[in-house]
Design an enzyme around this catalytic site. Structure first.
Site, PDB file in Angstrom:
ATOM      1  N   THR A  91      -4.846  -0.387   1.254  1.00  0.00           N
ATOM      2  CA  THR A  91      -5.386   0.596   0.316  1.00  0.00           C
ATOM      3  C   THR A  91      -4.562   0.482  -0.964  1.00  0.00           C
ATOM      4  OG1 THR A  91      -5.920   2.019   2.179  1.00  0.00           O
ATOM      5  CG2 THR A  91      -5.996   3.020  -0.014  1.00  0.00           C
ATOM      6  N   LYS A 167     -12.965   3.065  -0.906  1.00  0.00           N
ATOM      7  CA  LYS A 167     -11.900   3.471   0.025  1.00  0.00           C
ATOM      8  C   LYS A 167     -11.142   4.697  -0.497  1.00  0.00           C
ATOM      9  CE  LYS A 167      -8.640   3.567   3.081  1.00  0.00           C
ATOM     10  NZ  LYS A 167      -8.880   4.318   4.310  1.00  0.00           N
ATOM     11  N   LYS A 236       0.133   8.568  -1.860  1.00  0.00           N
ATOM     12  CA  LYS A 236      -0.110   7.361  -2.678  1.00  0.00           C
ATOM     13  C   LYS A 236      -1.613   7.211  -2.949  1.00  0.00           C
ATOM     14  CE  LYS A 236      -0.846   3.767  -0.375  1.00  0.00           C
ATOM     15  NZ  LYS A 236      -1.963   3.048   0.214  1.00  0.00           N
TER      16      LYS A 236
HETATM   17  P1  NAP Z   1       3.040   1.147   7.446  1.00  0.00           P
HETATM   18  O1  NAP Z   1       3.080   1.300   8.925  1.00  0.00           O
HETATM   19  O2  NAP Z   1       3.957   1.947   6.596  1.00  0.00           O
HETATM   20  O3  NAP Z   1       3.293  -0.422   7.129  1.00  0.00           O
HETATM   21  C1  NAP Z   1       3.479  -0.855   5.820  1.00  0.00           C
HETATM   22  C2  NAP Z   1       3.599  -2.360   5.786  1.00  0.00           C
HETATM   23  O4  NAP Z   1       3.895  -2.748   4.419  1.00  0.00           O
HETATM   24  C3  NAP Z   1       4.758  -2.908   6.638  1.00  0.00           C
HETATM   25  O5  NAP Z   1       4.406  -4.191   7.070  1.00  0.00           O
HETATM   26  C4  NAP Z   1       5.896  -2.958   5.628  1.00  0.00           C
HETATM   27  O6  NAP Z   1       6.914  -3.862   5.961  1.00  0.00           O
HETATM   28  C5  NAP Z   1       5.137  -3.472   4.421  1.00  0.00           C
HETATM   29  N1  NAP Z   1       5.854  -3.217   3.166  1.00  0.00           N
HETATM   30  C6  NAP Z   1       6.110  -2.025   2.580  1.00  0.00           C
HETATM   31  N2  NAP Z   1       6.749  -2.202   1.418  1.00  0.00           N
HETATM   32  C7  NAP Z   1       6.920  -3.557   1.279  1.00  0.00           C
HETATM   33  C8  NAP Z   1       7.502  -4.364   0.283  1.00  0.00           C
HETATM   34  N3  NAP Z   1       8.035  -3.857  -0.823  1.00  0.00           N
HETATM   35  N4  NAP Z   1       7.485  -5.710   0.473  1.00  0.00           N
HETATM   36  C9  NAP Z   1       6.919  -6.242   1.570  1.00  0.00           C
HETATM   37  N5  NAP Z   1       6.335  -5.528   2.554  1.00  0.00           N
HETATM   38  C10 NAP Z   1       6.348  -4.194   2.392  1.00  0.00           C
HETATM   39  O7  NAP Z   1       1.590   1.380   6.858  1.00  0.00           O
HETATM   40  P2  NAP Z   1       0.188   1.239   7.610  1.00  0.00           P
HETATM   41  O8  NAP Z   1      -0.158   2.546   8.236  1.00  0.00           O
HETATM   42  O9  NAP Z   1       0.180  -0.007   8.401  1.00  0.00           O
HETATM   43  O10 NAP Z   1      -0.786   1.078   6.337  1.00  0.00           O
HETATM   44  C11 NAP Z   1      -0.986  -0.168   5.693  1.00  0.00           C
HETATM   45  C12 NAP Z   1      -2.080   0.015   4.638  1.00  0.00           C
HETATM   46  O11 NAP Z   1      -3.293   0.444   5.295  1.00  0.00           O
HETATM   47  C13 NAP Z   1      -1.767   1.091   3.590  1.00  0.00           C
HETATM   48  O12 NAP Z   1      -2.269   0.672   2.346  1.00  0.00           O
HETATM   49  C14 NAP Z   1      -2.505   2.311   4.113  1.00  0.00           C
HETATM   50  O13 NAP Z   1      -2.811   3.214   3.064  1.00  0.00           O
HETATM   51  C15 NAP Z   1      -3.737   1.658   4.721  1.00  0.00           C
HETATM   52  N6  NAP Z   1      -4.418   2.399   5.796  1.00  0.00           N
HETATM   53  C16 NAP Z   1      -3.693   3.059   6.745  1.00  0.00           C
HETATM   54  C17 NAP Z   1      -4.379   3.726   7.765  1.00  0.00           C
HETATM   55  C18 NAP Z   1      -3.634   4.462   8.848  1.00  0.00           C
HETATM   56  O14 NAP Z   1      -4.250   5.284   9.532  1.00  0.00           O
HETATM   57  N7  NAP Z   1      -2.362   4.205   9.042  1.00  0.00           N
HETATM   58  C19 NAP Z   1      -5.771   3.703   7.836  1.00  0.00           C
HETATM   59  C20 NAP Z   1      -6.475   2.976   6.872  1.00  0.00           C
HETATM   60  C21 NAP Z   1      -5.778   2.321   5.852  1.00  0.00           C
HETATM   61  P3  NAP Z   1       8.179  -3.361   6.873  1.00  0.00           P
HETATM   62  O15 NAP Z   1       7.676  -3.390   8.279  1.00  0.00           O
HETATM   63  O16 NAP Z   1       9.230  -4.347   6.583  1.00  0.00           O
HETATM   64  O17 NAP Z   1       8.517  -1.970   6.403  1.00  0.00           O
END
Ligand code: NAP
Length: 289
Positions: A91, A167, A236
């Site tokens: 996202t 989205k 965010k």
């Molecule tokens: P998350 O668990 O916080 O994972 C974030 C990912 O981004 C991890 O792989 C993290 O790496 C990486 N990351 C963060 N900052 C970084 C940086 N500066 N450089 C490189 N890698 C970095 O988030 P998530 O829930 O998987 O969500 C991922 C995306 O999907 C987001 O955009 C979110 O808005 C979207 N989304 C989430 C959901 C949900 O229900 N969770 C549903 C739909 C969409 P590390 O492991 O090293 O921290």
């Protein structure tokens, strides 16, 4: 197909196994390398850099935000061969999706924006709802892959950032519903009505959508950890929705209210909690907590 997958957070770690199980050759990269272990255990290959993960016919990114995508971009752009395809599931902002489209086009690469709806357990089942956009040629290659990870893939034309706008709009509605449910639950709880009874009644009558059932159940259970969708990420998303609204000159007064509620959580050190922790604020404001 030779596939790269960058980003193994809550979502990426749930999505990538489905590509491995579908028989693709998947190279995975994550900033914190230990999160790749479970993927390697089921047959994925560990990539040492985003460049290496990008050396594929198609590379997925599933990263937290714009800054995270920007931090891997140069490496990914140089690893992906001409004719290669980048599918962005994160996202991210409309503006960044536009910049990604230009950067890939300049290198003769394809780009599809395909942000997803659904929490990690839904992702693990391959049942995400996906909004996708990109050129016809890029979509022809992306759709069979997206159909592995999602139950619905809806195309929103040939401008990739249109999918990001969809989205952000969807998440604006999700956060609205979450805030409204939290306030509603606080009201009935203070008036002596059981929250679970209210939810069961509403979701079996007028409010039978998954958003009310699933988010409502989390609010009733007061189960905010571990976060499926962290409040910090929702904050965010509301900021990105506000930026898109400003660019298009569309006033969204509710968005400002939601950003204020979410920033109370984040600034109070609770941004790691699930989005449904918005209901904690409503409970505290009502002196129920
Ligand atoms: P998350 O668990 O916080 O994972 C974030 C990912 O981004 C991890 O792989 C993290 O790496 C990486 N990351 C963060 N900052 C970084 C940086 N500066 N450089 C490189 N890698 C970095 O988030 P998530 O829930 O998987 O969500 C991922 C995306 O999907 C987001 O955009 C979110 O808005 C979207 N989304 C989430 C959901 C949900 O229900 N969770 C549903 C739909 C969409 P590390 O492991 O090293 O921290």
């Amino acid at each position: 197909m030779k596939i790269g997958f960058i980003g193994l957070g809550n979502m990426g770690a749930a999505i990538a196994p489905n590509l491995v199980k579908a028989g693709h050759e998947v190279a995975v990269w994550n900033r914190s390398p230990e999160k790749a272990d479970s993927l390697v255990a089921i047959g994925a290959r560990r990539a040492a850099t985003p460049y290496e993960a990008g050396q594929a016919e198609a590379v997925f990114t599933m990263l937290a935000d714009d800054a995270a995508v920007e931090s891997v971009l140069e490496s990914l752009l140089s690893g992906l061969p001409a004719g290669g395809l980048h599918i962005s599931l994160s996202t991210i902002s409309v503006a960044l999706a536009d910049r990604l489209s230009e950067a890939h086009a300049a290198r003769g690469q394809h780009f599809v924006s395909a942000p997803v709806f659904g929490r990690p357990p839904v992702a693990a089942e391959g049942k995400l709802f996906i909004a996708a956009a990109g050129s016809e040629a890029a979509l022809a290659r992306a759709l069979p892959l997206l159909e592995i990870i999602g139950q619905t893939v809806r195309v929103f034309g040939d401008t990739p950032s249109a999918a990001n706008l969809v989205k952000l709009t969807g998440n604006f509605l999700i956060v609205n519903v979450t805030e409204a449910l939290g306030e509603a639950m606080a009201l009935v709880a203070k008036g002596g009505v059981d929250k679970a009874d209210l939810l069961e009644f509403l979701t079996s009558t007028l409010f039978s959508a998954p958003i009310y059932r699933n988010y409502g159940a989390l609010i009733v259970a007061e189960r905010f950890e571990p976060a499926g969708f962290a409040a910090g990420l929702a904050a965010k998303d509301m900021r990105l929705a506000a930026e898109a609204a400003q660019a298009l000159e569309v006033p969204m007064p509710l968005n400002a209210l939601l950003r204020e509620r979410l920033s109370r959580l984040v600034e109070g050190g609770e941004g790691h909690l699930d989005l449904t922790a918005l209901s904690l604020l409503a409970m505290r404001d009502a002196h129920l907590k």
